[in-house]
Design a protein around this motif. Structure first.
Motif, PDB file in Angstrom:
ATOM      1  N   ASN A  81       0.854  -1.171   0.000  1.00 10.95           N
ATOM      2  CA  ASN A  81       0.000   0.000   0.000  1.00 10.95           C
ATOM      3  C   ASN A  81       0.901   1.235   0.000  1.00 10.95           C
ATOM      4  OD1 ASN A  81      -1.742   2.121   0.824  1.00 10.95           O
ATOM      5  ND2 ASN A  81      -3.138   0.591   1.648  1.00 10.95           N
ATOM      6  N   THR A  82       0.582   2.223  -0.790  1.00 12.36           N
ATOM      7  CA  THR A  82       1.458   3.387  -0.901  1.00 12.36           C
ATOM      8  C   THR A  82       1.055   4.519   0.038  1.00 12.36           C
ATOM      9  OG1 THR A  82       0.138   4.235  -2.725  1.00 12.36           O
ATOM     10  CG2 THR A  82       2.083   2.906  -3.290  1.00 12.36           C
ATOM     11  N   THR A  83      -0.025   4.358   0.795  1.00  8.84           N
ATOM     12  CA  THR A  83      -0.427   5.361   1.769  1.00  8.84           C
ATOM     13  C   THR A  83       0.623   5.422   2.870  1.00  8.84           C
ATOM     14  OG1 THR A  83      -2.733   4.833   1.330  1.00  8.84           O
ATOM     15  CG2 THR A  83      -2.266   6.026   3.348  1.00  8.84           C
ATOM     16  N   THR A  84       0.999   6.622   3.269  1.00 12.58           N
ATOM     17  CA  THR A  84       1.998   6.770   4.322  1.00 12.58           C
ATOM     18  C   THR A  84       1.314   7.229   5.599  1.00 12.58           C
ATOM     19  OG1 THR A  84       3.643   7.370   2.669  1.00 12.58           O
ATOM     20  CG2 THR A  84       4.160   7.870   4.966  1.00 12.58           C
ATOM     21  N   PRO A  85       1.102   6.311   6.529  1.00 13.88           N
ATOM     22  CA  PRO A  85       0.471   6.695   7.793  1.00 13.88           C
ATOM     23  C   PRO A  85       1.472   7.388   8.710  1.00 13.88           C
ATOM     24  CG  PRO A  85       1.046   4.387   7.840  1.00 13.88           C
ATOM     25  CD  PRO A  85       1.391   4.897   6.460  1.00 13.88           C
ATOM     26  N   GLN A  86       0.969   8.132   9.660  1.00 17.61           N
ATOM     27  CA  GLN A  86       1.803   8.774  10.659  1.00 17.61           C
ATOM     28  C   GLN A  86       1.849   7.857  11.881  1.00 17.61           C
ATOM     29  OE1 GLN A  86       3.546  11.695  10.170  1.00 17.61           O
ATOM     30  NE2 GLN A  86       2.833  11.322   8.085  1.00 17.61           N
ATOM     31  N   ILE A  87       2.911   7.089  11.998  1.00 17.42           N
ATOM     32  CA  ILE A  87       3.118   6.163  13.105  1.00 17.42           C
ATOM     33  C   ILE A  87       4.441   6.543  13.753  1.00 17.42           C
ATOM     34  CG2 ILE A  87       3.390   3.750  13.789  1.00 17.42           C
ATOM     35  CD1 ILE A  87       0.675   4.273  12.467  1.00 17.42           C
ATOM     36  N   HIS A  88       4.445   6.665  15.075  1.00 17.52           N
ATOM     37  CA  HIS A  88       5.673   7.004  15.778  1.00 17.52           C
ATOM     38  C   HIS A  88       6.054   5.856  16.705  1.00 17.52           C
ATOM     39  CE1 HIS A  88       8.765   9.239  17.806  1.00 17.52           C
ATOM     40  NE2 HIS A  88       8.204   8.946  18.964  1.00 17.52           N
ATOM     41  N   LEU A  89       7.295   5.426  16.621  1.00 13.16           N
ATOM     42  CA  LEU A  89       7.840   4.416  17.530  1.00 13.16           C
ATOM     43  C   LEU A  89       8.827   5.117  18.452  1.00 13.16           C
ATOM     44  CD1 LEU A  89       8.704   1.612  14.943  1.00 13.16           C
ATOM     45  CD2 LEU A  89       6.652   1.785  16.353  1.00 13.16           C
ATOM     46  N   THR A  90       8.643   4.950  19.759  1.00 19.04           N
ATOM     47  CA  THR A  90       9.605   5.536  20.694  1.00 19.04           C
ATOM     48  C   THR A  90      10.908   4.748  20.607  1.00 19.04           C
ATOM     49  OG1 THR A  90       8.996   4.104  22.545  1.00 19.04           O
ATOM     50  CG2 THR A  90       7.732   6.186  22.273  1.00 19.04           C
ATOM     51  N   PRO A  91      12.002   5.302  21.109  1.00 18.56           N
ATOM     52  CA  PRO A  91      13.262   4.553  21.107  1.00 18.56           C
ATOM     53  C   PRO A  91      13.141   3.186  21.798  1.00 18.56           C
ATOM     54  CG  PRO A  91      13.708   6.848  21.570  1.00 18.56           C
ATOM     55  CD  PRO A  91      12.209   6.682  21.587  1.00 18.56           C
ATOM     56  N   ALA A  92      12.389   3.112  22.892  1.00 17.15           N
ATOM     57  CA  ALA A  92      12.215   1.839  23.594  1.00 17.15           C
ATOM     58  C   ALA A  92      11.452   0.835  22.731  1.00 17.15           C
ATOM     59  CB  ALA A  92      11.489   2.047  24.924  1.00 17.15           C
ATOM     60  N   ALA A  93      10.433   1.294  22.007  1.00 17.05           N
ATOM     61  CA  ALA A  93       9.665   0.407  21.132  1.00 17.05           C
ATOM     62  C   ALA A  93      10.527  -0.075  19.962  1.00 17.05           C
ATOM     63  CB  ALA A  93       8.423   1.121  20.611  1.00 17.05           C
ATOM     64  N   ARG A  94      11.293   0.841  19.372  1.00 14.47           N
ATOM     65  CA  ARG A  94      12.164   0.440  18.258  1.00 14.47           C
ATOM     66  C   ARG A  94      13.156  -0.625  18.709  1.00 14.47           C
ATOM     67  NH1 ARG A  94      12.154   6.205  17.258  1.00 14.47           N
ATOM     68  NH2 ARG A  94      14.233   6.358  18.184  1.00 14.47           N
ATOM     69  N   ALA A  95      13.760  -0.430  19.857  1.00 10.89           N
ATOM     70  CA  ALA A  95      14.744  -1.401  20.361  1.00 10.89           C
ATOM     71  C   ALA A  95      14.089  -2.747  20.617  1.00 10.89           C
ATOM     72  CB  ALA A  95      15.410  -0.873  21.629  1.00 10.89           C
TER      73      ALA A  95
END
Length: 114
Positions: free
Chosen positions: A5-19
């Motif tokens: 899907n080419t839609t770009t949603p606004q999703i934020h991952l905190t540093p703790a979530a990314r790790a």
């Protein structure tokens, strides 16, 4: 190659979530984390989080600092704008999702209305 899907949603991952996503997926040989919704509880929906082996047609792939989150395209409207955090509370740990689209949640916090 899978058509995403080419839609770009606004999703934020905190540093703790990314790790956590990076480390847990790597430890289990997975591609990343799949996030979706399922019908549940008294408010209507609950988040469904599981390891993702791959992205498929219609999925939306979010990548931030090596952490991959796969969203099913049909859940985009309900998940757009969320912030995903990974929190530790005593001996417990979990993903916490702040979702601006939620209009109500049940008293136990297990289900949401969108």
């Amino acid at each position: 190659m899978v058509a995403m899907n080419t839609t770009t949603p606004q999703i934020h991952l905190t540093p703790a979530a990314r790790a956590r996503i990076r480390d847990y997926a790597r430890a289990h040989g997975a591609f990343g984390m799949r996030l979706g919704l399922r019908r549940a509880g008294c408010s209507g929906y609950a988040y469904q989080i599981e390891l993702a082996d791959k992205a498929t047609r219609g999925d939306i792939l979010i990548e931030q600092d090596g952490a991959c989150v796969v969203l099913a395209g049909e859940h985009l409207a309900a998940l757009d704008g969320i912030t995903i955090d990974f929190v530790r509370e005593g001996l417990n740990h979990r993903f916490r999702i702040d979702n601006p689209n939620v209009v109500a949640s049940c008293g136990c916090g297990e289900s949401i209305a969108i």
